[in-house]
Design an enzyme around this catalytic site. Structure first.
Site, PDB file in Angstrom:
ATOM      1  N   ARG A   1      30.077  25.259  45.096  1.00 46.80           N
ATOM      2  CA  ARG A   1      29.287  24.473  46.042  1.00 46.80           C
ATOM      3  C   ARG A   1      30.057  23.353  46.728  1.00 46.80           C
ATOM      4  NH1 ARG A   1      24.591  24.072  42.024  1.00 46.80           N
ATOM      5  NH2 ARG A   1      26.031  25.252  40.726  1.00 46.80           N
TER       6      ARG A   1
ATOM      7  N   GLU B   1      28.364  21.907  31.381  1.00 41.88           N
ATOM      8  CA  GLU B   1      27.078  21.566  30.776  1.00 41.88           C
ATOM      9  C   GLU B   1      26.521  22.788  30.033  1.00 41.88           C
ATOM     10  OE1 GLU B   1      24.209  20.475  33.726  1.00 41.88           O
ATOM     11  OE2 GLU B   1      22.814  19.623  32.284  1.00 41.88           O
TER      12      GLU B   1
HETATM   13  C1  PRP Z   1      28.190  23.243  38.788  1.00 45.58           C
HETATM   14  C2  PRP Z   1      28.275  22.197  39.870  1.00 45.58           C
HETATM   15  C3  PRP Z   1      29.548  21.468  39.530  1.00 45.58           C
HETATM   16  C4  PRP Z   1      29.577  21.540  38.017  1.00 45.58           C
HETATM   17  C5  PRP Z   1      29.170  20.232  37.414  1.00 45.58           C
HETATM   18  O1  PRP Z   1      28.973  24.333  39.129  1.00 45.58           O
HETATM   19  O2  PRP Z   1      28.305  22.773  41.160  1.00 45.58           O
HETATM   20  O3  PRP Z   1      30.689  22.111  40.071  1.00 45.58           O
HETATM   21  O4  PRP Z   1      28.661  22.570  37.622  1.00 45.58           O
HETATM   22  O5  PRP Z   1      29.115  20.309  36.031  1.00 45.58           O
HETATM   23  P1  PRP Z   1      29.924  19.360  35.057  1.00 45.58           P
HETATM   24  O6  PRP Z   1      29.973  17.994  35.658  1.00 45.58           O
HETATM   25  O7  PRP Z   1      29.126  19.402  33.780  1.00 45.58           O
HETATM   26  O8  PRP Z   1      31.277  19.940  34.851  1.00 45.58           O
HETATM   27  P2  PRP Z   1      29.037  25.670  38.253  1.00 45.58           P
HETATM   28  O9  PRP Z   1      30.059  25.526  37.192  1.00 45.58           O
HETATM   29  O10 PRP Z   1      27.646  26.011  37.838  1.00 45.58           O
HETATM   30  O11 PRP Z   1      29.659  26.720  39.226  1.00 45.58           O
HETATM   31  P3  PRP Z   1      29.145  27.421  40.565  1.00 45.58           P
HETATM   32  O12 PRP Z   1      28.963  26.324  41.583  1.00 45.58           O
HETATM   33  O13 PRP Z   1      30.284  28.311  40.919  1.00 45.58           O
HETATM   34  O14 PRP Z   1      27.881  28.127  40.261  1.00 45.58           O
HETATM   35  N1  HPA Z   2      22.199  21.513  39.568  1.00 36.90           N
HETATM   36  C1  HPA Z   2      23.199  22.207  40.096  1.00 36.90           C
HETATM   37  N2  HPA Z   2      24.305  22.484  39.421  1.00 36.90           N
HETATM   38  C2  HPA Z   2      24.408  22.048  38.184  1.00 36.90           C
HETATM   39  C3  HPA Z   2      23.419  21.306  37.582  1.00 36.90           C
HETATM   40  C4  HPA Z   2      22.247  21.020  38.315  1.00 36.90           C
HETATM   41  O1  HPA Z   2      21.314  20.345  37.869  1.00 36.90           O
HETATM   42  N3  HPA Z   2      23.853  20.989  36.346  1.00 36.90           N
HETATM   43  C5  HPA Z   2      25.075  21.526  36.222  1.00 36.90           C
HETATM   44  N4  HPA Z   2      25.412  22.154  37.319  1.00 36.90           N
END
Ligand code: PRP
Ligand code: HPA
Length: 176
Positions: A65, A102
């Site tokens: 994202r 997380e």
């Molecule tokens: C989510 C979010 C951040 C990260 C934050 O991405 O977009 O990049 O988690 O989490 P943290 O602070 O606990 O490390 P995700 O790993 O779900 O990946 P994605 O955007 O590719 O789905």
């Molecule tokens: N939203 C989107 N991405 C995330 C979240 C959430 O609350 N927590 C960890 N990754």
């Protein structure tokens, strides 16, 4: 009319128990359904960078994202963009780092040619939860000799205290 930040905030939706029980998931995608508010969000991020890191040379976006904002910001600021991706997706010489999330673990990579030693970078993502993702990205960039002048997210989940893991200047537009 609500100010620009309030307009962005009003479009972020909350989903209890997604993707796992106990997680309250904040969803940024409704913002993208409204081009005027999406524009406000990009403008707010760019205005912040212009003030906080006026000499920034590269915007780094974190998969996935961070890719929604990073390239638009870089284009508006007139500077470079480079991605940090999940392992195995980037060609050429890369550095990698493992990190915990997380809800799980993952591995990030960056192409060695993304930044030159000494360049000023701003790392951008949609959200800071535990801070593990941002911490891993800082490690990657510092490994390439870049100067991480700011870690910037749209949303910070304050209860998880992820900011404590970020050793660089940190800014969030919205917090819960
Ligand atoms: C989510 C979010 C951040 C990260 C934050 O991405 O977009 O990049 O988690 O989490 P943290 O602070 O606990 O490390 P995700 O790993 O779900 O990946 P994605 O955007 O590719 O789905
Ligand atoms: N939203 C989107 N991405 C995330 C979240 C959430 O609350 N927590 C960890 N990754």
């Amino acid at each position: 009319m609500a100010d620009r930040l309030d307009q962005v905030k009003s479009l972020i939706s909350s989903h209890p128990d997604f993707p796992k029980p106990g997680i309250l998931f904040r969803d940024i995608f409704p913002v993208f359904r409204n081009p005027k508010v999406f524009r406000h969000l990009i403008d707010l991020l760019c205005e912040h960078v212009k003030t906080a890191v006026p000499k920034a040379e590269v915007i780094i976006g974190l998969e996935s994202r961070g890719f929604l904002f990073g390239p638009m910001m870089a284009e508006q600021l007139g500077i470079a963009f480079a991605p940090v991706r999940k392992a195995g997706k980037l060609p050429g010489k890369c550095r990698s780092v493992s990190y915990s999330l997380e809800y799980g673990t993952d591995k990030f990579e960056i192409q060695d040619e993304s930044v030159k030693p000494g360049q000023s970078v701003v790392i951008v993502d949609d959200l800071l939860a535990t801070g593990g993702t941002m911490k891993a990205a800082v490690e990657l960039l510092e490994g390439l000799g870049a100067k991480v002048d700011e870690c910037l997210v749209v949303i910070e989940l304050k209860d998880l205290n992820g900011k404590a893991k970020v050793t660089k200047p940190f800014h969030s537009l919205i917090h819960y």
